[in-house]
Design a protein around this motif. Structure first.
Motif, PDB file in Angstrom:
ATOM      1  N   ASN A 155     -26.555 -10.207  15.226  1.00 26.48           N
ATOM      2  CA  ASN A 155     -25.628 -11.035  15.288  1.00 26.48           C
ATOM      3  C   ASN A 155     -24.652 -11.071  13.989  1.00 26.48           C
ATOM      4  O   ASN A 155     -24.762 -10.281  13.139  1.00 26.48           O
ATOM      5  CB  ASN A 155     -25.980 -12.445  15.691  1.00 26.48           C
ATOM      6  CG  ASN A 155     -26.724 -13.439  14.568  1.00 26.48           C
ATOM      7  OD1 ASN A 155     -26.563 -12.961  13.501  1.00 26.48           O
ATOM      8  ND2 ASN A 155     -27.201 -14.483  15.081  1.00 26.48           N
ATOM      9  N   GLN A 240     -23.078  -7.514  13.124  1.00 24.61           N
ATOM     10  CA  GLN A 240     -22.255  -7.227  14.298  1.00 24.61           C
ATOM     11  C   GLN A 240     -21.958  -8.352  15.119  1.00 24.61           C
ATOM     12  O   GLN A 240     -22.731  -9.486  15.158  1.00 24.61           O
ATOM     13  CB  GLN A 240     -23.450  -6.308  15.321  1.00 24.61           C
ATOM     14  CG  GLN A 240     -22.733  -5.815  16.534  1.00 24.61           C
ATOM     15  CD  GLN A 240     -23.814  -5.374  17.442  1.00 24.61           C
ATOM     16  OE1 GLN A 240     -24.068  -5.858  18.692  1.00 24.61           O
ATOM     17  NE2 GLN A 240     -24.247  -3.928  17.263  1.00 24.61           N
ATOM     18  N   GLU A 242     -20.957 -11.194  17.361  1.00 21.68           N
ATOM     19  CA  GLU A 242     -21.519 -11.652  18.587  1.00 21.68           C
ATOM     20  C   GLU A 242     -20.455 -12.706  19.292  1.00 21.68           C
ATOM     21  O   GLU A 242     -20.290 -13.619  18.453  1.00 21.68           O
ATOM     22  CB  GLU A 242     -22.925 -12.044  18.308  1.00 21.68           C
ATOM     23  CG  GLU A 242     -23.590 -12.637  19.669  1.00 21.68           C
ATOM     24  CD  GLU A 242     -24.972 -13.172  19.336  1.00 21.68           C
ATOM     25  OE1 GLU A 242     -25.783 -12.497  19.710  1.00 21.68           O
ATOM     26  OE2 GLU A 242     -25.131 -14.318  18.874  1.00 21.68           O
ATOM     27  N   ASP A 246     -22.452 -13.246  25.586  1.00 23.85           N
ATOM     28  CA  ASP A 246     -23.017 -11.953  25.293  1.00 23.85           C
ATOM     29  C   ASP A 246     -23.916 -11.851  23.898  1.00 23.85           C
ATOM     30  O   ASP A 246     -23.679 -12.296  22.815  1.00 23.85           O
ATOM     31  CB  ASP A 246     -22.058 -10.910  24.993  1.00 23.85           C
ATOM     32  CG  ASP A 246     -21.038 -10.700  26.074  1.00 23.85           C
ATOM     33  OD1 ASP A 246     -21.526 -10.675  27.322  1.00 23.85           O
ATOM     34  OD2 ASP A 246     -19.819 -10.497  26.168  1.00 23.85           O
ATOM     35  N   VAL A 247     -24.976 -11.431  24.136  1.00 23.44           N
ATOM     36  CA  VAL A 247     -26.166 -11.578  22.881  1.00 23.44           C
ATOM     37  C   VAL A 247     -26.910 -10.116  22.664  1.00 23.44           C
ATOM     38  O   VAL A 247     -27.109  -9.423  23.806  1.00 23.44           O
ATOM     39  CB  VAL A 247     -27.007 -12.593  23.097  1.00 23.44           C
ATOM     40  CG1 VAL A 247     -28.402 -12.559  22.267  1.00 23.44           C
ATOM     41  CG2 VAL A 247     -26.545 -13.949  23.283  1.00 23.44           C
ATOM     42  N   THR A 248     -26.817  -9.768  21.574  1.00 23.23           N
ATOM     43  CA  THR A 248     -27.714  -8.576  21.216  1.00 23.23           C
ATOM     44  C   THR A 248     -29.012  -8.720  20.857  1.00 23.23           C
ATOM     45  O   THR A 248     -29.344  -8.917  19.753  1.00 23.23           O
ATOM     46  CB  THR A 248     -26.815  -7.779  20.194  1.00 23.23           C
ATOM     47  OG1 THR A 248     -25.532  -7.578  20.360  1.00 23.23           O
ATOM     48  CG2 THR A 248     -27.608  -6.323  19.820  1.00 23.23           C
TER      49      THR A 248
END
Length: 352
Positions: A155, A240, A242, A246-248
């Motif tokens: 994030n 990145q 966030e 939407d969650v990586t």
């Protein structure tokens, strides 16, 4: 009717407010007081129904008769606040990271043991619905033995996504206050998930890096070995942007019978998921059933379940499902990863 618990909040920032909203929905829980040094946070707590607020948690603990407290303060305050709450006779639910160092964590546990109270830790990723589904498949033996696994969480760390809406608090950019960077903030959650699946972990390799001009690592990769013979790779970072929902993030298990990945069990469209969940809650209310308060927000429901389970255990005099010893082990794993990463960096420097 369960015995009512008197609960206090120590810290009412973002995550403290999530815990406040959770506790306010739980049957048999009365949030009677909150403490925060920031006036705006205290005002928000009052708007959300807290009857008494304090600017110093020590005053709250001295003035209130509580069964349990939630410590949602910055990491550098966790140890002192937890010890003070334990000495006041309160069960304590602590935000992650449990402590900045193993020494702090041990002091917290010793205080709880001396006072005869319990400590729980908010390791919430294990409560996410997709993670629990993978755990069910794993425990059922559907995958067989899992030789390798990988888990990741990326994030934007302490920064707002552009355009920035607020200034980053000074403590969030101070490794002495946080205990570390992405590995301590995000990786500690991932280590908890891996140990939940694969038993006691041994840290075998670690690398940290910096993509940004930060005083701590904003990228880290760690290799661990579980006691059940699984080798897992962990990756985390602050590099990145966030924008929730939407969650990586993912967990992948590669077993001898099958492979599964957590993202296959996440709703494809969060907006439609939230709308559908809201309609389901409306229907539950019309039928006289209890609504699922945090279901529309998906990931926040993990915080709901974690605090609910802790308070239920506290009420029943049972050990919390994610206790202080677990929190301490995760801190120890992070510190070991830092030690290995520093040693490897020194080795590379020498060979050059």
């Amino acid at each position: 009717m369960p015995r009512e618990l008197a609960v206090g909040l120590l810290g009412v920032g973002h995550i403290g407010t999530v815990h406040l909203q959770t506790a306010s929905t739980l049957e048999g829980v009365d949030v009677v007081a909150a403490a925060d040094a920031i006036e705006g946070n205290r005002a928000r707590a009052e708007r959300l129904g807290v009857r008494r607020t304090y600017d110093d948690y020590a005053d709250l603990l001295a003035s209130e008769s509580l069964d349990a407290v939630v410590v949602a303060l910055p990491p550098f305050l966790h140890a002192d606040a937890t010890v003070a709450a334990a000495e006041a006779g309160c069960d304590v639910f602590v935000e992650k990271p449990f402590a900045r160092t193993p020494e702090e964590g041990r002091r917290m546990l010793d205080a709880a043991e001396a006072a005869g109270v319990s400590i729980g830790v908010d390791h919430t990723i294990r409560y996410q619905p997709e993670m629990r589904r993978l755990k069910e498949l794993f425990d059922e033996g559907r995958l067989g033995h899992v030789p390798v696994a990988s888990i990741s969480r990326i994030n934007n760390g302490p920064f707002d996504a552009p355009p920035a809406r607020s200034t980053v608090p000074t403590w969030q950019l101070d490794p002495g206050a946080t205990g570390g960077g992405a590995l301590m903030d995000l990786g500690i959650h991932l280590l908890d998930v891996l140990e939940w699946f694969f038993g006691d972990l041994t840290v075998e390799h670690a690398v940290t890096d910096r993509q940004l001009n930060l005083p701590y690592e904003d990228a880290a990769t760690v290799v661990v070995r579980g006691e059940r013979g699984t080798t897992a790779t962990l990756s985390c970072g602050f590099f990145q942007w966030e924008t929730p929902p939407d969650v990586t993030s993912y967990l992948r298990l590669d077993g001898i019978a099958d492979s599964v990945v957590s993202t296959d069990y996440v709703p494809e469209r969060f907006t439609s998921y939230a709308a559908r969940s809201a309609l389901e809650n409306l229907g539950r209310r019309l039928r006289g059933d209890e609504p699922e308060y945090f279901k529309p927000t998906y990931y926040y429901q993990a915080h709901y379940w974690a605090l609910r389970d802790f308070l239920a255990a506290a009420r029943d005099g049972e050990e919390p499902p994610v206790g202080g010893e677990t929190g301490l082990r995760m801190v120890e794993h992070v510190r070991e990863a830092y030690r290995i990463a520093d040693a490897d960096a020194a080795l590379v420097e020498v060979t050059e």
